[in-house]
Write an enzyme that holds these catalytic residues in place. Structure first.
Site, short mmCIF file in Angstrom:
data_model
loop_
_atom_site.label_atom_id
_atom_site.label_comp_id
_atom_site.label_asym_id
_atom_site.label_seq_id
_atom_site.Cartn_x
_atom_site.Cartn_y
_atom_site.Cartn_z
NE ARG A 181 25.68 28.82 25.40
CZ ARG A 181 24.67 29.26 26.18
NH1 ARG A 181 24.90 29.63 27.42
NH2 ARG A 181 23.43 29.28 25.74
CG HIS A 228 22.25 24.94 29.12
ND1 HIS A 228 21.88 25.45 27.89
CD2 HIS A 228 22.72 26.00 29.83
CE1 HIS A 228 22.12 26.76 27.87
NE2 HIS A 228 22.64 27.11 29.03
N1 NVA Z 1 21.69 25.20 36.24
C1 NVA Z 1 21.50 26.59 35.88
C2 NVA Z 1 22.19 26.89 34.59
C3 NVA Z 1 22.06 28.32 34.14
C4 NVA Z 1 22.72 28.57 32.81
C5 NVA Z 1 20.02 26.89 35.82
O1 NVA Z 1 19.28 26.09 35.25
O2 NVA Z 1 19.61 27.92 36.36
N1 CP Z 2 25.03 30.01 30.76
C1 CP Z 2 23.84 30.52 30.38
O1 CP Z 2 23.03 29.87 29.73
O2 CP Z 2 23.65 31.82 30.77
P1 CP Z 2 22.25 32.62 30.71
O3 CP Z 2 21.33 31.92 31.69
O4 CP Z 2 22.59 34.01 31.13
O5 CP Z 2 21.71 32.53 29.33
#
Ligand code: NVA
Ligand code: CP
Length: 305
Positions: free
Chosen positions: A290, A130
């Site tokens: 973000r 991410h």
């Molecule tokens: N590790 C989490 C991050 C969400 C922003 C997921 O992948 O669901």
């Molecule tokens: N932190 C983040 O990516 O949040 P969302 O899953 O809500 O986009």
């Protein structure tokens, strides 16, 4: 040659610093209420195979603030890799839009999307990483601590996409990164090998939360079951409970340690209300950034195009 934003590993330290500089400029314009339509008429397709609040709202709003337009494609719309081949979607969307942002399950699909798209592709999360999140995170740390290097960052919890992106960042910026996960839930070993081989950061893996938080500048956590792992949630809750970021754990940390979480948080699981709502928490500054950082990423990719 187009450039994508798929992993922090693909960026040099200088490129990362340039994104942060532009982030500061764009954020200042937002705060002063100054129009900054630097991408007039440009459009972004946002492909979501998973749910989202922050990623969708920050990209969509950010693109509008840049003078462009972003269109949202929900998990029901495209069916990437199911209804239609990834490479066909990449080619089709590239004929309509100037940039693609995607949130997908398989990282290999993200790489395929980037390979076949003729416009820049931005990774809005995969099962593996991410990168936009961690760029915003370290930018937020810099705002609060006055620096973004030579800090002890302790990540507590699942060795997931967030942990992998922190490791990729530590391959570029000198940090003391501690990943504290239960046995069997450590981050991706090849990412770790790659980052350690750069010789830039001290990267530790430990199963001991109390030791891990001692002297940390930042204590970071994330959900124990990521999107797509919902059926494992009950089992993971039992395994991860000793890794909860709560007042008892925070008592071992410095008083000025910052608390971060990418959100959405499962309050009462990986983090308690008193910690996430407490004075050390900067989770909403983190969420705000973000948008500012992603605008800088979009503008950087679109430059000269
Ligand atoms: N590790 C989490 C991050 C969400 C922003 C997921 O992948 O669901
Ligand atoms: N932190 C983040 O990516 O949040 P969302 O899953 O809500 O986009």
């Amino acid at each position: 040659m187009k450039k994508d934003f798929i992993s922090i590993a693909d960026y040099s330290r200088d490129e990362i610093e340039a994104i942060f500089e532009l982030t500061g400029e764009l954020k200042a314009k937002v705060k002063k209420g100054e129009t900054h339509h630097i991408l007039p008429g440009r459009t972004m397709a946002m492909i979501f195979a998973k749910p989202s609040a922050r990623t969708r709202v920050s990209f969509e709003t950010g693109m509008y603030q840049l003078g462009g337009y972003a269109l949202y494609l929900s998990p029901n719309d495209i069916g990437i890799g199911k209804r239609e081949a990834v490479k066909d979607i990449a080619r089709v969307i590239s004929r309509y839009n100037d940039v693609i942002m995607a949130r997908l399950f398989a990282h290999s699909h993200m790489e395929e999307l980037a390979e076949y798209a003729t416009v820049p592709v931005i990774n809005g999360l995969t099962d593996y990483n991410h990168p936009c999140q961690i760029m915003a995170d370290i930018y937020t740390v810099k705002e609060h601590k006055g620096r973004h290097t030579d800090l002890k960052i302790t990540y507590i919890g699942d060795g997931n996409n967030i942990a992998n992106s922190w490791i990729n960042l530590a391959a570029k910026l000198p940090l003391h990164l501690v990943i504290c996960s239960p046995s069997g839930y450590e981050p991706d070993p090849s990412t770790l090998d790659y980052a350690r081989a750069q010789g830039i950061s001290n990267i530790e893996i430990t199963p001991e939360p109390v030791e891990a938080v001692k002297g940390a500048d930042v204590i970071y956590t994330d959900v124990w079951a990521s999107m797509g792992q919902e059926e494992e949630a009950a089992e993971r809750r039992k395994i991860f409970m000793p890794y909860q970021v709560n007042s008892a754990l925070m008592a071992h940390a410095d008083k000025d340690a910052l608390v971060m979480h990418c959100l959405p948080a499962h309050r009462g699981d990986e983090i308690t209300d008193e910690v996430i709502d407490g004075p050390q928490s900067i989770v909403f500054d983190e969420a705000e950034n973000r948008m500012h950082v992603q605008k800088a990423i979009i503008a950087t990719l679109m430059r000269n195009r």
